[in-house]
Design an enzyme around this catalytic site. Structure first.
Site: not given
Ligand SMILES: NC(=O)c1ccc[n+]([C@@H]2O[C@H](COP(=O)([O-])OP(=O)(O)OC[C@H]3O[C@@H](n4cnc5c(N)ncnc54)[C@H](O)[C@@H]3O)[C@@H](O)[C@H]2O)c1
Length: 292
Positions: A130, A151, A163, A201
């Site tokens: 992450s 991700h 991602e 994130n």
């Protein structure tokens, strides 16, 4: 490079979801999990999730008339594409590996260096990290052009985006193969640069952290904070409930990385740290901001 078989390292919240969507998409999957109890739990959960998906018509498995027996038979076929093991060396013949072990840099570096030793030199090594630097993970291998971030979002079977994260060293070929694999798995790929926290994130964690700070300062209780954020910002779920879903340990690990790399505005709230130390990790431990 056409990918027909992948390996997934770690069968926790994310790894088992990644294995499930890959198997549903027709790929053969090897999943490596060191904890025997977690391996058994995830195996049961994946089987159940596939069966529910078939029964609900979300997973098309062909044939049958939708009875419970048909769903069970279809789930058997899909589940049989997944091989469960505790031995990372079993990934030796795999051309594409997705690492999903806990968010600890030293652990991931160790896994990448071991994978580099066992996988074919042309294999792509992807991480579901992450927030950890893909460029540092790439540097633990002799194939930095073939290391990439992939991700996924939680819960993997339900969430569309992935991602695709470029390390400073990732080649265009690696990005393209990874993008195609994500699409093959039914996901929507977004390519981003490997800056800390990538996009989601970096934007989400300060929101979760600030909600925890508001709770810590007694501005409002968890239900009120979440209720206001849901209705006031049109979010499908409040930030504290979302933190429980992500895992408070995962949130704190990501915040530590963002704090170190991007500065004080990402400093984790003491309440989050205390809750993790008390074993209140959210849904997966049965209690976080809410009880499950
Ligand atoms: N939880 C989320 O919402 C979420 C979302 C996106 C990305 N991620 C990232 O995905 C990764 C995994 O997160 P998670 O929530 O699934 O963690 P988790 O703790 O639920 O699962 C990790 C699993 O890896 C296993 N493991 C540890 N060392 C191993 C090794 N050497 N070989 C094989 N298995 C090993 C553990 O036993 C555990 O079952 C982290 O990098 C996290 O940041 C998490």
């Amino acid at each position: 490079m056409e990918i027909k078989r992948i390996a997934v390292i770690g069968a926790g919240t994310m790894g088992r979801g990644i294995a499930e969507v890959a198997a549903v998409a027709g790929l053969d999957v090897l999943i490596v999990e060191v904890s025997e109890s977690q391996r058994k739990l995830s195996q049961t959960q994946v089987r159940k999730s596939i069966e529910q998906g078939v029964r609900a018509g979300k997973i098309f498995a062909g044939g049958g008339s939708g009875t419970t027996a048909d769903a069970a038979a279809a789930a058997d076929v899909i589940s049989s594409r997944i091989i469960w093991t505790d031995d990372i060396d079993a990934a030796a013949m795999t051309k594409f590996v997705i690492e999903a072990v806990p968010e600890e840099e030293s652990l991931k570096l160790d896994v990448f260096s071991r994978l580099d030793g066992v996988c074919p030199p042309t294999a792509i090594l992807a991480s579901n990290t992450s927030s950890i630097s893909l460029t540092r993970l790439a540097s633990a291998t002799g194939r930095p052009d073939r290391v990439v971030g992939m991700h996924f979002f939680n819960p993997v079977p339900m969430m569309a985006p992935v991602e695709i994260v470029r390390a400073a060293t990732t080649s265009e070929d690696t990005v393209e193969t990874t993008r195609r694999l994500a699409e093959q798995m039914g996901k929507q790929a977004f390519v981003v640069q490997g800056r800390p926290g990538f996009v989601v994130n970096r934007v989400l964690m300060p929101l979760i952290n600030e909600a925890a700070i508001a709770l810590h300062e007694g501005v409002a209780d968890a239900v009120t904070i979440d209720g206001l954020m849901k209705l006031g910002c049109n979010h499908p779920m409040g930030p504290l409930r979302l933190a429980d879903l992500v895992g408070l340990d995962v949130c704190v690990s990501i915040l530590h990385v963002l704090h170190r790399e991007l500065g004080d505005k990402f400093c984790p709230c003491p309440l989050l740290i205390d809750m993790v130390q008390a074993g209140k990790l959210g849904r997966k431990s049965g209690e976080g901001f809410y009880k499950y």
